[in-house]
Design an enzyme around this catalytic site. Sequence first.
Site, mmCIF file in Angstrom:
data_model
loop_
_atom_site.group_PDB
_atom_site.id
_atom_site.type_symbol
_atom_site.label_atom_id
_atom_site.label_comp_id
_atom_site.label_asym_id
_atom_site.label_seq_id
_atom_site.Cartn_x
_atom_site.Cartn_y
_atom_site.Cartn_z
ATOM 1 N N ARG A 178 0.842 -1.204 0.000
ATOM 2 C CA ARG A 178 0.000 0.000 0.000
ATOM 3 C C ARG A 178 0.875 1.251 0.000
ATOM 4 N NH1 ARG A 178 -4.218 -0.780 4.761
ATOM 5 N NH2 ARG A 178 -4.983 1.247 4.014
ATOM 6 N N CYS A 236 -1.479 5.826 9.150
ATOM 7 C CA CYS A 236 -1.833 4.481 8.669
ATOM 8 C C CYS A 236 -2.995 4.597 7.696
ATOM 9 C CB CYS A 236 -2.145 3.560 9.836
ATOM 10 S SG CYS A 236 -3.505 4.124 10.880
#
Length: 277
Positions: A178, A236
Amino acid sequence: MNKPVVSVEWLFRNLDSQNLIIFDATIPKVTAKKEVSSDEKQQIKDAIFFDIQKTFSDENAPFSNTVLSAKAFEEKAQQIGISKDSCIVVYDDLGIYSSPRVWWMFQLMGFTNIAVLDGGFPAWSSKNYPTEKPTNHQPKKGDFIANYQSEKIKYTADVLSSIESDSFLIVDVRSKGRFLGTELEPRKDVKGGRIPNSVSLPYSEIVENNFMKSEKDLRSVFNKINPKNKDFIFSCGSGITASVLAFGAEIAGIKNHSVYDGSWTEWGSTEGLPIEK
C-alpha cells in the site's frame, strides 16, 4: 500503571482490584475476509466493550475513526464508568491491533493510568484464564475529566507543512504494498500511494506472535529509521494501527511522537494534496 503494557499474568493477579476496568476494544481488520460470529465470541471476565467505531468516534465526520472532541469523549467515558482513579487495561481479540488506539485516545485526553494487554485475548485464553460470553455490564457513572493534549495529534495541514521539515519524520504504518501503491486500498475512492518524504514501517514489524517486541528491540527499530531523532508523525489507513506505533514508541521510551488522525483515508481522498507512488 508505570508501564503502558501489562502481561496476562499481571491482569489475572489483579482481577479483583476495586478500581480496575477492563475494556474489550476489538474491531475487525479493514482487510479481514471474515468476522468472528457472535455465537463464537468470548471476552475476558467482567470486560466492558469499548466501541471505537461508533461510540468513541465522531460519526458525523467525513472520515472513519475520527477522534471525538474532549468534551464528547469525557461524557462518553463517564457513561461507561471511567473515573479519575480508574486503572484501565484494554485488549483486543487479534493480540495487538485496535487496543493501542484506545490507549492513545486516553493519552490524548490526558489520562495515563491505562495499559494494553500484551498478547490480547489469544494470550489470555491460552492460559485458560476466566472468560465469558459478551455480557452487558452496567457500571455506574464515573467522574472522568479530559485534559486534552494537543501535541499528540496531527491534522492534514500539520502533515502538509511537515513534509519538507527537518524536524518531523512521517512514518507510514500500512503494508509495504500500500505504501508503494502496488496494492489497492481497501477503502473505496481512496487513491493509492504515499505522503511525500514519508518512510515505511508496517506495524507488523514491531509485533511478534501477537506480542509487542522487547523495549530494546523497539528502540532499535525506531532509531534505525530516525537516526536524527526527529519528532515522529505516525500515519496508517484511518488512525488505528498508527496508534500501535505510538504505543511501541512509548514502550521504547520515545516521547516525541503524534498520530495523524485522518491518516491515508483523509490524505488519499482529499483533492490537491501531493502523492508519491
